[in-house]
Design a protein around this motif. Structure first.
Motif, short mmCIF file in Angstrom:
data_model
loop_
_atom_site.label_atom_id
_atom_site.label_comp_id
_atom_site.label_asym_id
_atom_site.label_seq_id
_atom_site.Cartn_x
_atom_site.Cartn_y
_atom_site.Cartn_z
N LYS A 98 0.86 -1.22 -0.31
CA LYS A 98 0.28 -0.21 0.34
C LYS A 98 0.85 1.02 -0.31
N ALA A 99 0.76 1.82 -0.60
CA ALA A 99 1.83 3.02 -1.03
C ALA A 99 0.00 4.28 -0.77
N ASN A 100 1.11 5.22 0.66
CA ASN A 100 0.15 6.78 0.74
C ASN A 100 0.87 7.77 0.60
N LEU A 101 0.02 8.60 -0.21
CA LEU A 101 1.05 9.86 0.02
C LEU A 101 -0.28 11.23 0.93
N ASN A 102 0.55 12.03 2.04
CA ASN A 102 -0.24 12.44 2.86
C ASN A 102 -0.02 14.07 2.70
N TRP A 103 -0.48 14.80 3.22
CA TRP A 103 0.49 16.52 3.16
C TRP A 103 -0.19 17.43 4.32
N ALA A 147 -1.43 25.20 -3.37
CA ALA A 147 0.31 24.67 -3.56
C ALA A 147 1.49 24.93 -3.87
N ASN A 148 2.32 25.44 -3.44
CA ASN A 148 3.61 26.37 -4.42
C ASN A 148 4.33 25.46 -5.14
N ASP A 149 4.66 24.10 -3.55
CA ASP A 149 5.45 23.05 -4.17
C ASP A 149 4.99 22.57 -3.27
N PHE A 150 6.08 20.94 -3.31
CA PHE A 150 5.69 19.31 -2.55
C PHE A 150 6.67 19.91 -1.27
N GLN A 151 7.24 20.79 -0.98
CA GLN A 151 7.63 21.28 0.51
C GLN A 151 6.75 21.95 1.06
N SER A 152 6.56 22.57 0.88
CA SER A 152 6.00 23.61 1.33
C SER A 152 4.41 23.03 2.00
N VAL A 153 4.07 21.82 1.41
CA VAL A 153 2.74 21.01 1.93
C VAL A 153 3.29 19.75 3.05
N ASN A 154 4.70 19.85 3.36
CA ASN A 154 5.18 18.85 3.92
C ASN A 154 4.75 16.94 3.60
N GLY A 181 -4.99 10.50 3.94
CA GLY A 181 -4.41 10.41 2.17
C GLY A 181 -5.18 10.08 1.17
N GLU A 182 -4.08 9.54 0.56
CA GLU A 182 -4.46 9.05 -0.38
C GLU A 182 -3.60 7.86 -1.05
N ASN A 183 -4.01 6.52 -1.22
CA ASN A 183 -3.65 5.12 -1.04
C ASN A 183 -3.95 4.33 -2.73
N ILE A 184 -2.50 4.72 -2.96
CA ILE A 184 -2.72 3.11 -4.59
C ILE A 184 -2.59 1.76 -3.71
#
Length: 178
Positions: free
Chosen positions: A28-33, A125-132, A101-104
């Motif tokens: 399971k791959a999880n994307l969270n921010w 968001a401006n970039d990926f880092q700004s939302v951790n 978050g979102e999961n695949i």
């Protein structure tokens, strides 16, 4: 067991042949921010407030039989658990407020040749880092592989985050970030 992939090219290998469980191995791959706080907003903030950050997770896959495709919320391509590609996107979290978050989920990793996981900033968001932003791969054998999306070029709203390759019953998770 937690593994951290820190820089592009770092990898972790899982041996499908050494699965000590009688059950099917699942990845399971999880994307969270995180959402940015707007606590110090002034009186005019209601008129100038930015939209909530919305990141999306997707993947491109190639099966062992050569079949290729894409799983993503855009176009409602959420995949299938019980038939090829045995890969499923669970939801489109438009706010980052979902605890999960979102999961695949890859239900039959032995059937895949490779899967490239990607993320993109849909809005806010401006970039990926700004939302951790971060990804965690959870494997039913107890292993966890963690990576932050901290290296993509700040100019881009799209990021190839990680690749899973299957070679001779060895699953390799590789941090991509470009």
């Amino acid at each position: 067991m937690s593994i951290i992939l820190e820089k592009k090219g770092d990898s972790h290998q899982i041996d499908l042949g050494k699965n000590s469980f009688d059950k099917q191995l699942i990845i399971k791959a999880n994307l969270n921010w995180s959402q940015k706080s707007n606590r110090n907003a002034g009186l005019l903030s209601n008129f100038t407030r930015k939209k909530a950050s919305d990141l999306d997770l997707g993947c491109m896959y190639e099966m062992m039989n050569g079949k290729k495709g894409v799983i993503q919320s855009l176009g409602d391509s959420f995949g299938a658990q019980e038939r090829s590609p045995y890969i499923v996107l669970d939801q489109d979290d438009r706010t980052g407020a979902s605890r999960y978050g979102e999961n695949i989920t890859i239900y039959r990793p032995e059937m895949i040749k490779r899967v490239l996981f990607f993320a993109w900033i849909y809005q806010g968001a401006n970039d990926f880092q700004s939302v951790n932003s971060e990804m965690i791969f959870q494997v039913t054998n107890g292993e966890q592989v963690y990576l932050k999306l901290n290296s993509p070029n700040r100019q881009y709203s799209f990021c190839a985050a990680a690749m899973i390759r299957n070679h001779n019953s060895q699953i390799k998770i590789i941090k991509e970030e470009h």
